[in-house]
Scaffold this active site. Structure first.
Site, PDB file in Angstrom:
ATOM      1  N   ASP A  66       2.695 -11.193  -0.628  1.00 43.49           N
ATOM      2  CA  ASP A  66       3.275 -10.601  -1.833  1.00 43.49           C
ATOM      3  C   ASP A  66       2.094 -10.216  -2.708  1.00 43.49           C
ATOM      4  O   ASP A  66       1.381 -11.087  -3.234  1.00 43.49           O
ATOM      5  CB  ASP A  66       4.184 -11.608  -2.544  1.00 43.49           C
ATOM      6  CG  ASP A  66       4.845 -10.989  -3.777  1.00 43.49           C
ATOM      7  OD1 ASP A  66       4.321  -9.983  -4.305  1.00 43.49           O
ATOM      8  OD2 ASP A  66       5.874 -11.530  -4.218  1.00 43.49           O
ATOM      9  N   TYR A 161       8.755   3.446 -13.719  1.00 48.52           N
ATOM     10  CA  TYR A 161       8.095   3.693 -12.422  1.00 48.52           C
ATOM     11  C   TYR A 161       7.079   4.829 -12.562  1.00 48.52           C
ATOM     12  O   TYR A 161       5.931   4.713 -12.113  1.00 48.52           O
ATOM     13  CB  TYR A 161       9.163   4.042 -11.386  1.00 48.52           C
ATOM     14  CG  TYR A 161       8.651   4.580 -10.074  1.00 48.52           C
ATOM     15  CD1 TYR A 161       8.244   3.722  -9.057  1.00 48.52           C
ATOM     16  CD2 TYR A 161       8.598   5.959  -9.834  1.00 48.52           C
ATOM     17  CE1 TYR A 161       7.795   4.228  -7.837  1.00 48.52           C
ATOM     18  CE2 TYR A 161       8.153   6.461  -8.630  1.00 48.52           C
ATOM     19  CZ  TYR A 161       7.749   5.597  -7.625  1.00 48.52           C
ATOM     20  OH  TYR A 161       7.300   6.092  -6.426  1.00 48.52           O
TER      21      TYR A 161
HETATM   22  N1  LIG Z   1       9.927   7.969  -0.833  1.00 45.07           N
HETATM   23  C1  LIG Z   1       9.604   8.835  -1.777  1.00 45.07           C
HETATM   24  O1  LIG Z   1      10.326   9.800  -2.036  1.00 45.07           O
HETATM   25  C2  LIG Z   1       8.330   8.650  -2.565  1.00 45.07           C
HETATM   26  C3  LIG Z   1       8.028   9.612  -3.525  1.00 45.07           C
HETATM   27  C4  LIG Z   1       6.866   9.481  -4.256  1.00 45.07           C
HETATM   28  C5  LIG Z   1       6.003   8.423  -4.028  1.00 45.07           C
HETATM   29  N2  LIG Z   1       6.316   7.493  -3.085  1.00 45.07           N
HETATM   30  C6  LIG Z   1       5.367   6.394  -2.907  1.00 45.07           C
HETATM   31  O2  LIG Z   1       5.056   6.254  -1.545  1.00 45.07           O
HETATM   32  C7  LIG Z   1       4.736   4.886  -1.268  1.00 45.07           C
HETATM   33  C8  LIG Z   1       5.568   4.386  -0.108  1.00 45.07           C
HETATM   34  O3  LIG Z   1       6.934   4.461  -0.490  1.00 45.07           O
HETATM   35  P1  LIG Z   1       8.163   4.434   0.552  1.00 45.07           P
HETATM   36  O4  LIG Z   1       9.036   5.562   0.206  1.00 45.07           O
HETATM   37  O5  LIG Z   1       7.656   4.291   1.935  1.00 45.07           O
HETATM   38  O6  LIG Z   1       8.898   3.123   0.039  1.00 45.07           O
HETATM   39  P2  LIG Z   1       9.503   1.885   0.826  1.00 45.07           P
HETATM   40  O7  LIG Z   1      10.350   1.179  -0.171  1.00 45.07           O
HETATM   41  O8  LIG Z   1      10.113   2.332   2.106  1.00 45.07           O
HETATM   42  O9  LIG Z   1       8.201   1.020   1.151  1.00 45.07           O
HETATM   43  C9  LIG Z   1       7.493   0.288   0.177  1.00 45.07           C
HETATM   44  C10 LIG Z   1       6.999  -0.982   0.841  1.00 45.07           C
HETATM   45  O10 LIG Z   1       6.246  -1.738  -0.121  1.00 45.07           O
HETATM   46  C11 LIG Z   1       6.520  -3.101   0.116  1.00 45.07           C
HETATM   47  N3  LIG Z   1       6.298  -3.905  -1.063  1.00 45.07           N
HETATM   48  C12 LIG Z   1       7.015  -3.888  -2.224  1.00 45.07           C
HETATM   49  N4  LIG Z   1       6.582  -4.847  -3.045  1.00 45.07           N
HETATM   50  C13 LIG Z   1       5.572  -5.495  -2.410  1.00 45.07           C
HETATM   51  C14 LIG Z   1       4.766  -6.588  -2.746  1.00 45.07           C
HETATM   52  N5  LIG Z   1       4.897  -7.234  -3.910  1.00 45.07           N
HETATM   53  N6  LIG Z   1       3.832  -6.999  -1.860  1.00 45.07           N
HETATM   54  C15 LIG Z   1       3.696  -6.370  -0.665  1.00 45.07           C
HETATM   55  N7  LIG Z   1       4.446  -5.319  -0.288  1.00 45.07           N
HETATM   56  C16 LIG Z   1       5.384  -4.894  -1.156  1.00 45.07           C
HETATM   57  C17 LIG Z   1       8.006  -3.116   0.492  1.00 45.07           C
HETATM   58  O11 LIG Z   1       8.360  -4.317   1.163  1.00 45.07           O
HETATM   59  C18 LIG Z   1       8.146  -1.871   1.342  1.00 45.07           C
HETATM   60  O12 LIG Z   1       8.002  -2.149   2.723  1.00 45.07           O
HETATM   61  C19 LIG Z   1       5.000   4.123  -2.575  1.00 45.07           C
HETATM   62  O13 LIG Z   1       3.776   3.935  -3.257  1.00 45.07           O
HETATM   63  C20 LIG Z   1       5.903   5.055  -3.336  1.00 45.07           C
HETATM   64  O14 LIG Z   1       5.824   4.841  -4.724  1.00 45.07           O
HETATM   65  C21 LIG Z   1       7.455   7.586  -2.352  1.00 45.07           C
END
Ligand SMILES: NC(=O)c1ccc[n+]([C@@H]2O[C@H](COP(=O)([O-])OP(=O)(O)OC[C@H]3O[C@@H](n4cnc5c(N)ncnc54)[C@H](O)[C@@H]3O)[C@@H](O)[C@H]2O)c1
Length: 255
Positions: A66, A161
């Site tokens: 975490d 966010y």
């Molecule tokens: N999906 C989108 O549309 C989008 C858009 C813009 C930016 N992003 C960014 O892309 C990145 C990946 O996002 P995603 O869409 O794959 O999201 P996701 O929710 O599928 O994956 C995020 C991961 O981070 C992990 N995580 C969360 N809190 C944690 C902690 N305290 N310690 C360790 N791990 C932790 C979660 O368990 C999860 O597996 C993020 O930084 C997100 O902000 C995503």
């Protein structure tokens, strides 16, 4: 040197956080195809083990953590150095989005959680990884994840966010200036909308349809489409790029 997509990454140690998430999984897989040794970090051991089980090659590691526990960061980096052989790159994707219906619904806990994971943990892990890269003496690559929200400011319930992502983008520039003399580059990838649990959870279908309409390319990206920019930034091809934010939004934003 033979030209390849992941030039310079063969045999290098790469840490990917958020590795069990939608984009993180795709990024982890892409790094493994370059011949890098990857440490997949996420909260749940079974989930990171599943990701590691899908990777090309051997020498990869799954580490549950975490990242809000800042005291664990040095241990993660040390373990990567010991088990991957070196720490050359960090791709920090771990983040949380707590989408709320309006500003009034945002709680202090929402604010703290998103800032703790998305911004605070990103700073301290980047610092810990940067120290290991300096000691390694081979330069390095830090890739942070922003979001279109850094530019748009988010919408209603995602303002907190978006503020974290504004922080990440600004921090990227400061870290790039700080680590530059050590040949450690620091860049951001800034997705628009990507088809992952983070985007889809609690998203009204009409909002999803509207996102597609507002995106010149006409669709929401698949996670694999974010892996290319990350591997590029980690490769030798991007050695003279630092402090940049790569806009990977299908034209939703243009900068
Ligand atoms: N999906 C989108 O549309 C989008 C858009 C813009 C930016 N992003 C960014 O892309 C990145 C990946 O996002 P995603 O869409 O794959 O999201 P996701 O929710 O599928 O994956 C995020 C991961 O981070 C992990 N995580 C969360 N809190 C944690 C902690 N305290 N310690 C360790 N791990 C932790 C979660 O368990 C999860 O597996 C993020 O930084 C997100 O902000 C995503």
């Amino acid at each position: 040197m033979a030209w390849s997509v992941g030039a310079g990454l063969e045999g290098k140690g790469v840490i990917v956080t958020g590795a069990a998430g939608g984009i993180g999984r795709a990024v982890t897989k892409a790094f493994a195809t370059t011949g890098a040794n990857v440490m997949a970090v996420d909260v749940d051991q079974a989930n990171v083990d599943a990701v590691v089980g899908e990777l090309d090659g051997s020498g990869h590691v799954g580490a549950a953590a975490d990242l809000r526990d800042l005291g664990a960061h040095d241990g993660i980096v040390e373990r990567a150095r010991a088990e991957l052989g070196n720490v050359y790159a960090l791709a920090n994707l771990a983040a949380v989005l707590r989408r709320r219906g309006s500003l009034d619904e945002v709680t202090e806990d929402d604010w703290d959680l998103q800032h703790d994971v998305n911004l605070k943990a990103a700073f301290f892990l980047a610092r810990a990884a940067g120290r290991a890269m300096i000691e390694g003496g081979q330069g390095g690559r830090i890739i942070l994840f922003s979001s279109q929200g850094w530019w748009t400011g988010g919408f209603g319930g995602s303002v907190a966010y978006a503020a974290t992502k504004g922080g990440v983008t600004t921090m990227c520039r400061g870290l790039a200036r700080t680590f530059g003399p050590h040949q450690i580059t620091v860049n951001c990838v800034s997705p628009g909308q990507v088809h992952t649990p983070m985007l889809m959870t609690g998203l009204a279908p009409e909002v999803y349809e509207n996102m597609k309409k507002q995106t010149p390319l006409g669709y929401v990206a698949e996670p694999e489409e974010m892996a290319g920019p990350v591997v590029f930034l980690a490769s030798d091809h991007a050695k003279y790029i630092t402090g940049a934010t790569i806009n990977a939004s299908g034209g939703f934003l243009m900068y």
